[in-house]
Motif scaffolding. Sequence first.
Motif, short mmCIF file in Angstrom:
data_model
loop_
_atom_site.label_atom_id
_atom_site.label_comp_id
_atom_site.label_asym_id
_atom_site.label_seq_id
_atom_site.Cartn_x
_atom_site.Cartn_y
_atom_site.Cartn_z
N ALA A 175 0.83 -1.20 0.00
CA ALA A 175 0.00 0.00 0.00
C ALA A 175 0.86 1.25 0.00
CB ALA A 175 -0.91 -0.01 1.23
N GLN A 176 2.02 1.25 0.71
CA GLN A 176 2.88 2.41 0.75
C GLN A 176 3.51 2.69 -0.61
OE1 GLN A 176 3.37 4.48 3.51
NE2 GLN A 176 4.22 5.74 1.85
N ALA A 177 3.91 1.63 -1.32
CA ALA A 177 4.52 1.80 -2.64
C ALA A 177 3.52 2.42 -3.62
CB ALA A 177 5.02 0.45 -3.16
N LYS A 178 2.29 1.92 -3.58
CA LYS A 178 1.27 2.49 -4.46
C LYS A 178 0.98 3.96 -4.12
CE LYS A 178 -1.01 -1.93 -5.37
NZ LYS A 178 -2.23 -2.74 -5.20
N ALA A 179 0.98 4.28 -2.85
CA ALA A 179 0.73 5.66 -2.44
C ALA A 179 1.84 6.57 -2.91
CB ALA A 179 0.58 5.73 -0.92
N ASP A 180 3.11 6.10 -2.81
CA ASP A 180 4.24 6.92 -3.25
C ASP A 180 4.16 7.20 -4.74
OD1 ASP A 180 5.15 6.91 -0.67
OD2 ASP A 180 6.62 5.29 -0.99
N ALA A 181 3.80 6.18 -5.52
CA ALA A 181 3.69 6.35 -6.98
C ALA A 181 2.57 7.34 -7.32
CB ALA A 181 3.44 4.99 -7.65
#
Length: 473
Positions: A175-181
């Motif tokens: 979820a954090q990776a998707k939010a950063d993108a």
Amino acid sequence: MIHNNAPLAFEVTSRTKTNIKTAIQFSTQDIDTARLIFSLTKDGVPLPLSAVTGKLVMFMADGSRFIRSVDITDKVEGVAQYVLSAEEIRHSGDVQAELYLYYANKQALSIHKFSFTIDKALIDTDIVPLAEYYVDDFEALRQQINDLYGEVVETVEELRKKFEDLENIETKEGAQAKADAAEKNAKSYTDTHTKRTDNPHSVTKDQIGLSNVENVRQADYYAFRQHDNNGERHTSKVEKDKWNGSQLFKLTQDTGAAKYMTDTDFNTVTDTGFYYMSGATTTLNAPVNNNGYLLVHNYSTYAYQEYTSYSSNDSTSSGRRKFMRNKVASSDSWTSWRELESVEGAQSKADKALTDAKAYADTKVGQLTGVWTVIPLINGAITDAASPLRFRTKNGGDEIQLNGGFKSTFNTIIASGLPKIKNPIEFLVATVGTYGYLRMDYRVNGDLYLAGGTVNSETGISKISVNITIPLA
């Protein structure tokens, strides 16, 4: 206020506190009347309740919870009370309760746990109350939130176990990776959009509420300065204060002429001002049947009117008459009109009064003839049969002569109605039958008064003899 009282006596002690099952039973219809009265003692004496806040915790049969402040009614005798609210009394069934005391020095004291019953009235049979939670202080609220938090944690843990076998549950790292993108892409779009100045969304004046604004060029700095310094267009604060402080009520017409009224009832004209009354008649409560000028003063309900009747003839003031009256405070009644006398009118009346007085005086003097007239006696006085008390005028009516005899007690008015004199006269009269003398008064109103005097024997007086001449002027 009538209450259904339930007294409770609690002894504060360190011994084990048991849950007291009381015989208290309220009804769901005891709305704002169900009252718990706590009498608190310690070591056998009343527990002082100064600087104390009392809290009552109640757990209802349906799961509802209430934490409320109690009223300290007697701090010296240790008495407090609590009246169940309309919301609390509707939760029927057994109620578990406990009383707490919180002192100003942050000490707390649990008094006793006890229980009582709320019986459901027949009229409330079909009413099912919802579970309620009420806390009237933060500390109790925090404890309740902690309890609810524990219940939520347990519920979440149960749900997590039920869904732990699902593979599509996102991990924290994913979820954090998707939010950063997403943040990176959004920033790039925002930066590009911010640099555009060509109204990319084609926003119109109507959309932002400026549909009535004309597309004209704003005046430059110098035009604004010129307008701002224009003393004819703009006014000063002094001028505005003068206008705002000016009188707003019109006393006359705009031209300064009196307000014109025709066929108007004078009783209805109570506003301060100057009026010309046309068609004025006494039936319209005017003082005379004549047109004229009306001046009205008014303060609160104290209306005052002055009316001057109009006259086109300057040779006489009979047409120009002035009257005044006022309204009775806080009433619809008016005093009667009073006429103010003119100089000519006053002189005319004075002349007439003088003429009438002279004629009256001449008549009275003419009545005072030189013929003897017997004086009627009063108050038990008796005239002498041989020489009755009588009077006559002398010297053309300038004097009056008294002559004759009578008998009377002392300090008595023996006659009245004789000619009036300017100044009172005292004179002495002789006694017959015994030696002595008496004093008599001839008063200005025409009364004869026997005052008394010195005699050898009052009972020996056979007659009082009078012979005196008195000036009338």
